[in-house]
Design an enzyme around this catalytic site. Structure first.
Site, PDB file in Angstrom:
ATOM      1  N   HIS A  91       0.860  -1.191   0.000  1.00  0.00           N
ATOM      2  CA  HIS A  91       0.000   0.000   0.000  1.00  0.00           C
ATOM      3  C   HIS A  91       0.894   1.239   0.000  1.00  0.00           C
ATOM      4  CE1 HIS A  91      -3.792   2.095   1.856  1.00  0.00           C
ATOM      5  NE2 HIS A  91      -3.107   2.919   1.056  1.00  0.00           N
TER       6      HIS A  91
ATOM      7  N   GLU B 189     -11.187   3.626   5.801  1.00  0.00           N
ATOM      8  CA  GLU B 189     -10.153   4.570   6.256  1.00  0.00           C
ATOM      9  C   GLU B 189     -10.895   5.697   6.988  1.00  0.00           C
ATOM     10  OE1 GLU B 189      -8.112   6.705   3.104  1.00  0.00           O
ATOM     11  OE2 GLU B 189      -6.477   7.340   4.431  1.00  0.00           O
TER      12      GLU B 189
ATOM     13  N   ASP C 111       1.707   4.098   2.545  1.00  0.00           N
ATOM     14  CA  ASP C 111       0.672   4.951   1.947  1.00  0.00           C
ATOM     15  C   ASP C 111       1.270   6.078   1.097  1.00  0.00           C
ATOM     16  OD1 ASP C 111      -1.945   5.443   1.333  1.00  0.00           O
ATOM     17  OD2 ASP C 111      -2.511   6.268   3.275  1.00  0.00           O
TER      18      ASP C 111
END
Ligand code: HPA
Ligand code: ZN
Length: 339
Positions: free
Chosen positions: A15, A198, A276
């Site tokens: 990710h 999220e 991320d």
């Protein structure tokens, strides 16, 4: 004094958004190369903009800075910088998100994006011992018809593209809007993942599972609010790619000591730690692992489990997963014996 940190274990990064690896220095360098004026006068002014209230306030800056990416070599330089940093932090395999619509919508052709990134990815194994592929994300705050039109355009890049994902502003843009795009992707033999839970509610995670058929959930931290969902994720060992520094930077979690990762491990969920948008949130993969290890007091056994989960959750062939799992166990033994 901070306690000494254990060295990185071999890990798969599952990710990371390539656009989120654009460091401010590189943004200024590419802006100058392409004669683009940024709104921020200098590096210090830009750095001051890295204080986010929520996902949207981050996305505004993230999309603004993509303007510096114009030519194939800009994408190559971006990916090169990420791959070098990732390799130094123990990453041995990376499945990297890209947002093609963030570029095509500003007039940068799809070919420029894939040729530029592909040039860096093609030499990464030889140079850094790191394999890498792309996951093409649909922007969920744009028309789902755009996502549907994108899927067949990925055909020429099948060596590079392993799957599709869903990102950008979550709340108000539920997964089921992209059911058709995901069905088309499945027909093409592409893997499927999606950001869900999220900022959005647990119902978005259910929808990603049931309507999109995802094989991994990105973030998914709000799943903990729904015991039936936790039971399902545990029973199926469906991986959740968790990004601790991101969750704090975007105020999904008040601070790292309150991060749900430890509860997710205790619930026997298949969690992994990821970065991320590392240029925006304060660190690459091992920076995340080290920070969360310190804040939550993770044990060496838990760190090993996170590294093992990352390879198990990857889209690598079984033999490659096995080889990496052997390497994780060897590295964990070496760390334990102080070697
Ligand atoms: N969430 C959603 N979309 C994104 C993110 C994120 O953290 N980073 C880049 N696009
Ligand atoms: Zn993300």
């Amino acid at each position: 004094m901070t306690p000494p940190q254990p060295p990185p274990l071999p890990t798969a990064e599952l990710h990371v958004h390539i656009e989120g690896t654009l460091e401010p220095e590189l943004a200024f360098r590419l802006a100058a190369r392409n004669r683009i004026a940024l709104r921020h006068a200098d590096l210090d002014a830009l750095r001051r903009a890295y204080a986010f209230r929520d996902l949207q306030s981050f996305l505004d800056l993230y999309y603004e800075l993509t303007a510096v990416l114009q030519r194939p070599e800009d994408f190559t330089d971006l990916a090169e910088a990420y791959l070098a940093r990732a390799a130094a932090q123990g990453v041995r395999h990376a499945e990297v998100f890209v947002d093609p619509q963030a570029h095509t919508s500003r007039g940068v052709p799809l070919e420029v994006v894939f040729e530029g990134l592909g040039a860096a990815f093609a030499t990464a194994e030889q140079r850094y011992g790191l394999t890498s592929q792309l996951i093409v994300c649909f922007l969920r705050d744009r028309d789902p018809a755009e996502a549907e039109a994108l899927v067949p355009r990925l055909r020429p890049y099948r060596d590079l593209v392993v799957g599709v994902g869903l990102d950008s502003a979550e709340v108000g843009h539920p997964p089921e809007l992209f059911e058709r795009a995901y069905a088309l992707a499945a027909d093409e033999g592409l893997h499927r993942v999606a950001h869900a839970g999220e900022e959005g509610p647990p119902s978005y995670v259910w929808s990603a599972l049931d309507r999109l058929g995802v094989e991994r959930v990105d973030h998914g931290i709000r799943s903990l609010e729904d015991p039936a969902l936790v039971a399902r994720l545990r029973a199926e060992q469906l991986p959740l790619t968790v990004c601790p520094l991101s969750n704090v930077a975007l105020r999904c979690v008040p601070d790292l000591t309150a991060h749900p990762l430890r509860r997710m491990l205790a619930a026997e969920l298949a969690v992994t730690v990821n970065s991320d948008d590392p240029a925006y949130f304060g660190g690459y993969l091992h920076d995340n692992t080290a920070a969360v290890t310190a804040a939550l007091g993770l044990t060496p056994g838990e760190r090993q489990r996170l590294a093992e989960n990352s390879f198990r959750a990857s889209f690598l062939p079984a033999a490659d997963k096995e080889r990496h799992l052997v390497a994780v166990a060897a590295a964990a033994r070496a760390t334990a014996s102080g070697a």
